[in-house]
Scaffold this active site. Structure first.
Site, PDB file in Angstrom:
ATOM      1  CD1 TRP A 115      -2.531   1.790   0.447  1.00 18.05           C
ATOM      2  CD2 TRP A 115      -2.046   1.849   2.635  1.00 18.05           C
ATOM      3  NE1 TRP A 115      -3.227   2.829   0.997  1.00 18.05           N
ATOM      4  CE2 TRP A 115      -2.948   2.885   2.344  1.00 18.05           C
ATOM      5  CE3 TRP A 115      -1.616   1.694   3.952  1.00 18.05           C
ATOM      6  CZ2 TRP A 115      -3.421   3.774   3.309  1.00 18.05           C
ATOM      7  CZ3 TRP A 115      -2.082   2.570   4.914  1.00 18.05           C
ATOM      8  CH2 TRP A 115      -2.976   3.592   4.595  1.00 18.05           C
ATOM      9  CG  ASP A 139      -2.476  -2.732   7.212  1.00 17.33           C
ATOM     10  OD1 ASP A 139      -3.549  -2.636   7.833  1.00 17.33           O
ATOM     11  OD2 ASP A 139      -2.095  -1.885   6.370  1.00 17.33           O
ATOM     12  CE  LYS A 189     -10.425   1.040   2.986  1.00 19.17           C
ATOM     13  NZ  LYS A 189      -9.260   1.705   3.530  1.00 19.17           N
TER      14      LYS A 189
HETATM   15  C1  LMR Z   1      -6.676   3.006  -0.373  1.00 19.08           C
HETATM   16  O1  LMR Z   1      -5.732   2.224  -0.375  1.00 19.08           O
HETATM   17  O2  LMR Z   1      -7.090   3.577  -1.378  1.00 19.08           O
HETATM   18  C2  LMR Z   1      -7.408   3.271   0.933  1.00 19.08           C
HETATM   19  O3  LMR Z   1      -6.836   2.542   1.951  1.00 19.08           O
HETATM   20  C3  LMR Z   1      -7.541   4.714   1.212  1.00 19.08           C
HETATM   21  C4  LMR Z   1      -6.245   5.348   1.589  1.00 19.08           C
HETATM   22  O4  LMR Z   1      -6.214   5.969   2.652  1.00 19.08           O
HETATM   23  O5  LMR Z   1      -5.264   5.251   0.846  1.00 19.08           O
END
Ligand code: LMR
Length: 398
Positions: free
Chosen positions: A130, A211, A246
């Site tokens: 992420w 996570d 979520k």
């Molecule tokens: C995402 O990955 O789009 C979500 O978790 C929102 C974010 O805060 O990035």
């Protein structure tokens, strides 16, 4: 003094949504930010959440401070949701949970906690991971390395390569895993792969940091935490950061938690004071509203079953959308196999288009996706799917 500052680029995910909002094209599609959207493109408030809010509004009789660890009853509720009743009981005082301002607040708090335990720790993140993991965890001063995770050719987890690298991670370092619904790839570890990760963690003595932002959005509330529970019952220590953004749709209420599994009751009592002090030094205490909603839903049978039902509808719809999207791409006779999208879990998959094609999709078609080609499948609906598929067919034919 401020003149010495350099302007920073916008966040790769949030910045995209900001641009999307200013786009006047009526056909525009936001496949960027990871929020669930219903069939008409809204991010609804879940029915159980609305009802819980009404009850809280009527019954709440004070706004006094709660404390750095948040609400004790919410913390127990979250621990039971993640770990299940049996593990919750058997871990007893070897487990502590602290409420945090969303999953991001939890990751930041956990990173600070890790830094206090071992300032030299390196956090090993999946390649890819992420986009906000490094900024969040890095801001606590921790170093990073990455382990191979997603193979863009075969559209699956490169597990042999991943394991080879994990076999070199030393004691004192941490391996960050996604509990389920891997963000950005949607490719999750199988139960056998979780077992292999557990074995190498035991053998190497590194710590695992999970996570868990999407419990219930992949296969089911229980199934999605199979790996988390496996590690919690077999590793001496574990850090789990969870989010209600979520699965309860509480995005802006910032509702999350850090759960620690420690190797003894004493260690947990000590660790808990470090988390409390870090929370106090950072934000004093987390916001209460979202946690109060979750606590009420989870402990009121009618609200809980309404929530579980709606979460199942959301999950089933995302999985249906995956199949429908793959079928439409096939029908459009695009010379590429997108079948993998159907097997991935949660909101995200990589479309596998290059940065030039992404630029064209954004600039010429108002179809917004992040630079890695990650798409939020939950943004697709009956009104935009044909435009999306036809636009993709045109861009890929160029
Ligand atoms: C995402 O990955 O789009 C979500 O978790 C929102 C974010 O805060 O990035």
């Amino acid at each position: 003094m401020f003149q010495s500052l350099q302007a920073l680029p916008p966040d790769p995910i949030l910045g995209l949504t900001a641009t999307f909002k200013t786009d006047a094209n009526p056909n525009k599609i936001d496949l960027g930010m990871g929020v669930y959207k219903d069939g008409v493109g809204n991010t609804p408030i879940m029915k159980a959440v609305k009802q819980a809010e009404k009850i809280i509004l009527q019954s709440q009789d004070s706004k006094t401070y709660v404390g750095p660890n948040g609400a004790a009853d919410y913390n127990e509720t979250i621990a039971k949701l993640i770990l299940g009743q049996d593990l919750f009981q058997s871990l007893g005082k070897r487990r502590v949970t602290v409420q945090t301002p969303g999953g991001c607040g939890g990751l930041r708090l956990a990173a600070e906690f890790i830094g206090k335990a071992n300032a030299e720790a390196t956090v090993w993140v999946s390649d890819p991971t992420w986009a906000n993991h490094k900024p969040l965890i890095g801001s606590a001063g921790l170093k990073f390395k990455s382990y191979p995770y997603y193979d863009h050719e075969s559209h699956s987890v490169k597990f042999i390569d991943m394991l080879k690298i994990l076999q070199q991670v030393p004691q004192g370092d941490l391996v960050l895993l996604h509990g389920c619904c891997h963000n950005p790839s949607g490719a999750d570890l199988s139960p056998e792969q979780w077992e292999a990760v557990r074995d190498v963690a035991l053998q190497q003595g590194f710590n695992v940091f999970i996570d868990l932002a999407y419990q219930g959005m992949g296969t089911g509330l229980e199934e999605d935490v199979h790996g988390v529970r496996l590690l919690a019952e077999s590793l001496p220590e574990l850090i789990i950061v969870s989010s209600c953004s979520k699965n309860f749709g509480l995005y802006r209420e910032r509702t999350g938690a850090v759960t620690l599994v420690c190797d003894s009751d004493e260690s947990c009592a000590t660790a808990s004071t470090v988390l409390t002090a870090a929370a106090r030094a950072n934000y004093s205490m987390p916001p209460d509203h979202g946690a109060a909603i979750v606590q009420l839903i989870m402990n009121t049978p009618e609200l809980r079953s309404s929530w579980e039902e709606e979460l199942k509808e959301i999950r089933d719809r995302i999985n249906r959308l995956r199949s429908q999207f793959v079928q439409k791409l096939k029908d459009a006779e695009i010379a590429r196999d997108f079948g993998f999208i159907e097997n991935e879990k949660g909101m995200f998959s990589f479309l596998g288009v290059d940065t030039g094609q992404i630029k064209t999709l954004i600039e010429n078609y108002s179809i917004y996706l992040v630079n890695s080609s990650r798409i939020n499948v939950a943004s697709i609906n009956d009104n935009n799917i044909d435009y999306l598929v036809n636009s993709l067919a045109e861009v890929l034919a160029e």
